[in-house]
Design a protein around this motif. Structure first.
Motif, PDB file in Angstrom:
ATOM      1  N   VAL A 208       0.826  -1.211   0.000  1.00  0.00           N
ATOM      2  CA  VAL A 208       0.000   0.000   0.000  1.00  0.00           C
ATOM      3  C   VAL A 208       0.857   1.258   0.000  1.00  0.00           C
ATOM      4  O   VAL A 208       0.684   2.146  -0.833  1.00  0.00           O
ATOM      5  N   ALA A 209       1.770   1.341   0.965  1.00  0.00           N
ATOM      6  CA  ALA A 209       2.512   2.583   1.204  1.00  0.00           C
ATOM      7  C   ALA A 209       3.946   2.484   0.702  1.00  0.00           C
ATOM      8  O   ALA A 209       4.543   1.411   0.692  1.00  0.00           O
ATOM      9  N   ASP A 210       4.478   3.625   0.288  1.00  0.00           N
ATOM     10  CA  ASP A 210       5.888   3.680  -0.072  1.00  0.00           C
ATOM     11  C   ASP A 210       6.713   4.404   0.986  1.00  0.00           C
ATOM     12  O   ASP A 210       7.922   4.553   0.839  1.00  0.00           O
ATOM     13  N   HIS A 211       6.038   4.859   2.064  1.00  0.00           N
ATOM     14  CA  HIS A 211       6.731   5.479   3.193  1.00  0.00           C
ATOM     15  C   HIS A 211       6.048   5.014   4.476  1.00  0.00           C
ATOM     16  O   HIS A 211       4.833   4.814   4.502  1.00  0.00           O
ATOM     17  N   VAL A 212       6.826   4.878   5.535  1.00  0.00           N
ATOM     18  CA  VAL A 212       6.277   4.493   6.834  1.00  0.00           C
ATOM     19  C   VAL A 212       6.643   5.561   7.858  1.00  0.00           C
ATOM     20  O   VAL A 212       7.802   5.981   7.948  1.00  0.00           O
ATOM     21  N   LEU A 213       5.647   6.005   8.617  1.00  0.00           N
ATOM     22  CA  LEU A 213       5.841   6.980   9.683  1.00  0.00           C
ATOM     23  C   LEU A 213       5.456   6.331  11.006  1.00  0.00           C
ATOM     24  O   LEU A 213       4.405   5.694  11.102  1.00  0.00           O
ATOM     25  N   ILE A 214       6.305   6.483  12.003  1.00  0.00           N
ATOM     26  CA  ILE A 214       6.047   5.892  13.315  1.00  0.00           C
ATOM     27  C   ILE A 214       5.476   6.971  14.236  1.00  0.00           C
ATOM     28  O   ILE A 214       6.109   7.994  14.475  1.00  0.00           O
ATOM     29  N   TRP A 215       4.267   6.732  14.704  1.00  0.00           N
ATOM     30  CA  TRP A 215       3.584   7.672  15.586  1.00  0.00           C
ATOM     31  C   TRP A 215       3.895   7.323  17.046  1.00  0.00           C
ATOM     32  O   TRP A 215       3.932   6.153  17.398  1.00  0.00           O
ATOM     33  N   PRO A 216       4.179   8.324  17.911  1.00  0.00           N
ATOM     34  CA  PRO A 216       4.077   9.776  17.684  1.00  0.00           C
ATOM     35  C   PRO A 216       5.392  10.440  17.273  1.00  0.00           C
ATOM     36  O   PRO A 216       5.460  11.660  17.183  1.00  0.00           O
ATOM     37  N   ASP A 217       6.440   9.632  17.032  1.00  0.00           N
ATOM     38  CA  ASP A 217       7.739  10.232  16.700  1.00  0.00           C
ATOM     39  C   ASP A 217       7.671  11.106  15.453  1.00  0.00           C
ATOM     40  O   ASP A 217       8.428  12.075  15.314  1.00  0.00           O
ATOM     41  N   CYS A 218       6.770  10.763  14.535  1.00  0.00           N
ATOM     42  CA  CYS A 218       6.709  11.486  13.264  1.00  0.00           C
ATOM     43  C   CYS A 218       5.915  12.780  13.350  1.00  0.00           C
ATOM     44  O   CYS A 218       5.869  13.541  12.380  1.00  0.00           O
ATOM     45  N   ARG A 219       5.278  13.047  14.502  1.00  0.00           N
ATOM     46  CA  ARG A 219       4.364  14.186  14.556  1.00  0.00           C
ATOM     47  C   ARG A 219       5.027  15.524  14.228  1.00  0.00           C
ATOM     48  O   ARG A 219       4.457  16.304  13.452  1.00  0.00           O
ATOM     49  N   PRO A 220       6.205  15.863  14.776  1.00  0.00           N
ATOM     50  CA  PRO A 220       6.800  17.165  14.410  1.00  0.00           C
ATOM     51  C   PRO A 220       7.014  17.309  12.906  1.00  0.00           C
ATOM     52  O   PRO A 220       6.744  18.365  12.327  1.00  0.00           O
ATOM     53  N   TRP A 221       7.492  16.241  12.269  1.00  0.00           N
ATOM     54  CA  TRP A 221       7.719  16.296  10.820  1.00  0.00           C
ATOM     55  C   TRP A 221       6.397  16.444  10.078  1.00  0.00           C
ATOM     56  O   TRP A 221       6.274  17.247   9.150  1.00  0.00           O
ATOM     57  N   LEU A 222       5.388  15.680  10.500  1.00  0.00           N
ATOM     58  CA  LEU A 222       4.087  15.753   9.835  1.00  0.00           C
ATOM     59  C   LEU A 222       3.455  17.126   9.996  1.00  0.00           C
ATOM     60  O   LEU A 222       2.861  17.659   9.057  1.00  0.00           O
ATOM     61  N   ASP A 223       3.573  17.709  11.179  1.00  0.00           N
ATOM     62  CA  ASP A 223       3.002  19.037  11.400  1.00  0.00           C
ATOM     63  C   ASP A 223       3.593  20.054  10.433  1.00  0.00           C
ATOM     64  O   ASP A 223       2.881  20.899   9.881  1.00  0.00           O
ATOM     65  N   VAL A 224       4.899  19.969  10.218  1.00  0.00           N
ATOM     66  CA  VAL A 224       5.559  20.893   9.290  1.00  0.00           C
ATOM     67  C   VAL A 224       5.059  20.660   7.870  1.00  0.00           C
ATOM     68  O   VAL A 224       4.721  21.600   7.142  1.00  0.00           O
ATOM     69  N   GLN A 225       4.999  19.391   7.451  1.00  0.00           N
ATOM     70  CA  GLN A 225       4.579  19.087   6.087  1.00  0.00           C
ATOM     71  C   GLN A 225       3.133  19.497   5.839  1.00  0.00           C
ATOM     72  O   GLN A 225       2.800  20.085   4.807  1.00  0.00           O
ATOM     73  N   LEU A 226       2.271  19.212   6.776  1.00  0.00           N
ATOM     74  CA  LEU A 226       0.863  19.557   6.607  1.00  0.00           C
ATOM     75  C   LEU A 226       0.666  21.064   6.597  1.00  0.00           C
ATOM     76  O   LEU A 226      -0.136  21.597   5.832  1.00  0.00           O
ATOM     77  N   GLY A 227       1.421  21.764   7.422  1.00  0.00           N
ATOM     78  CA  GLY A 227       1.285  23.215   7.474  1.00  0.00           C
ATOM     79  C   GLY A 227       1.848  23.898   6.256  1.00  0.00           C
ATOM     80  O   GLY A 227       1.348  24.929   5.814  1.00  0.00           O
ATOM     81  N   ALA A 228       2.888  23.308   5.649  1.00  0.00           N
ATOM     82  CA  ALA A 228       3.564  23.972   4.533  1.00  0.00           C
ATOM     83  C   ALA A 228       2.965  23.625   3.186  1.00  0.00           C
ATOM     84  O   ALA A 228       2.764  24.488   2.347  1.00  0.00           O
ATOM     85  N   ALA A 229       2.701  22.350   2.958  1.00  0.00           N
ATOM     86  CA  ALA A 229       2.368  21.959   1.592  1.00  0.00           C
ATOM     87  C   ALA A 229       1.126  21.099   1.458  1.00  0.00           C
ATOM     88  O   ALA A 229       0.534  21.052   0.393  1.00  0.00           O
ATOM     89  N   TRP A 230       0.733  20.401   2.497  1.00  0.00           N
ATOM     90  CA  TRP A 230      -0.341  19.437   2.319  1.00  0.00           C
ATOM     91  C   TRP A 230      -1.662  19.880   2.926  1.00  0.00           C
ATOM     92  O   TRP A 230      -2.648  19.168   2.854  1.00  0.00           O
ATOM     93  N   ARG A 231      -1.672  21.015   3.590  1.00  0.00           N
ATOM     94  CA  ARG A 231      -2.896  21.398   4.300  1.00  0.00           C
ATOM     95  C   ARG A 231      -4.064  21.502   3.317  1.00  0.00           C
ATOM     96  O   ARG A 231      -3.958  22.142   2.287  1.00  0.00           O
ATOM     97  N   PRO A 232      -5.187  20.877   3.621  1.00  0.00           N
ATOM     98  CA  PRO A 232      -6.330  20.929   2.704  1.00  0.00           C
ATOM     99  C   PRO A 232      -6.829  22.351   2.517  1.00  0.00           C
ATOM    100  O   PRO A 232      -6.654  23.180   3.389  1.00  0.00           O
TER     101      PRO A 232
END
Length: 232
Positions: A208-232
């Motif tokens: 299914v996925a080509d990347h794996v994120l481990i929660w909650p360690d990935c949260r700081p990175w995800l917050d940046v990505q969602l805020g910068a480029a992926w935010r709906p």
């Protein structure tokens, strides 16, 4: 750059000749309206040098003899060469109506349309309306993330295909895998599996996925990505 050297002129003139900005026979000019006629390579380069000499107050222009540049031309180098020459000559009297100005601007344009990717770019550009992040979860959701979560049964194939990125929680992975296996969803890049345990069997997410994120360690990175480029 003050004085335009011979090599610089050779590159511009070679491009102008190779890309039919300079068209020798009058009959050829009829098939390309706006092309420059009756100029050979030496004369074309000399006209640019004359303008350069006037601006720089160098006295009589140095003699120029055209020498073709061998090998494939690199469009971006030609564009930069034309822009540099235009900048250097732009204070000459009657510059905007000069043959040298026409030659340089047309050659730069001919180079621009040959830049890799130009032909594939849209003629009319609009902002993308399909670059939202698709987030798929069942009961557990890694809150608070700046996404709107959807359940697997509500996924539209068009939304899946057009999303900038897809987040899939551990619980939703089997159902998404089933939709892919059934051909109801197409394989795509930028699918991120969010897992609470880094030791889970890769078979759970590998199809299914080509990347794996481990929660909650990935949260700081995800917050940046969602805020910068992926935010709906």
């Amino acid at each position: 750059m003050n004085f335009i050297p011979d090599d610089h002129l050779d590159l511009i003139v070679t491009a102008a000749l190779e890309w039919k900005v300079l068209v020798g026979p009058p009959a050829a000019a009829l098939s390309m309206p706006g092309s420059l006629t009756s100029l050979d390579g030496t004369r074309a380069g000399t006209l640019i040098r004359q303008m350069n000499t006037i601006v720089q107050r160098l006295g009589s222009p140095a003699e120029y003899t055209y020498r073709p540049v061998p090998g494939p031309l690199i469009p971006v180098e030609v564009i930069k060469a034309c822009h540099a020459a235009i900048h250097t000559c732009s204070r000459a009297p009657y510059w905007e109506t000069s043959v040298a100005h026409t030659l340089l601007t047309k050659t730069a344009w001919a180079a621009a349309v040959r830049v890799p990717g130009y032909a594939e770019a849209p003629w009319i550009w609009t902002r993308s309306r399909t670059s939202q992040t698709l987030a798929i979860a069942e009961t557990w959701r890694p809150e608070p993330l700046a996404v709107n979560w959807s359940k697997t049964h509500s996924i539209e194939p068009e939304t899946w295909a057009s999303a900038a990125a897809v987040l899939v929680t551990e619980e939703a992975l089997p159902a998404v895998s089933g939709l892919l296996a059934a051909g109801q969803l197409a394989a795509r890049p930028n699918v991120f599996a969010i897992l609470p345990d880094p030791h889970l069997d890769p078979a759970l997410w590998g199809g299914v996925a080509d990347h794996v994120l481990i929660w909650p360690d990935c949260r700081p990175w995800l917050d940046v990505q969602l805020g910068a480029a992926w935010r709906p």
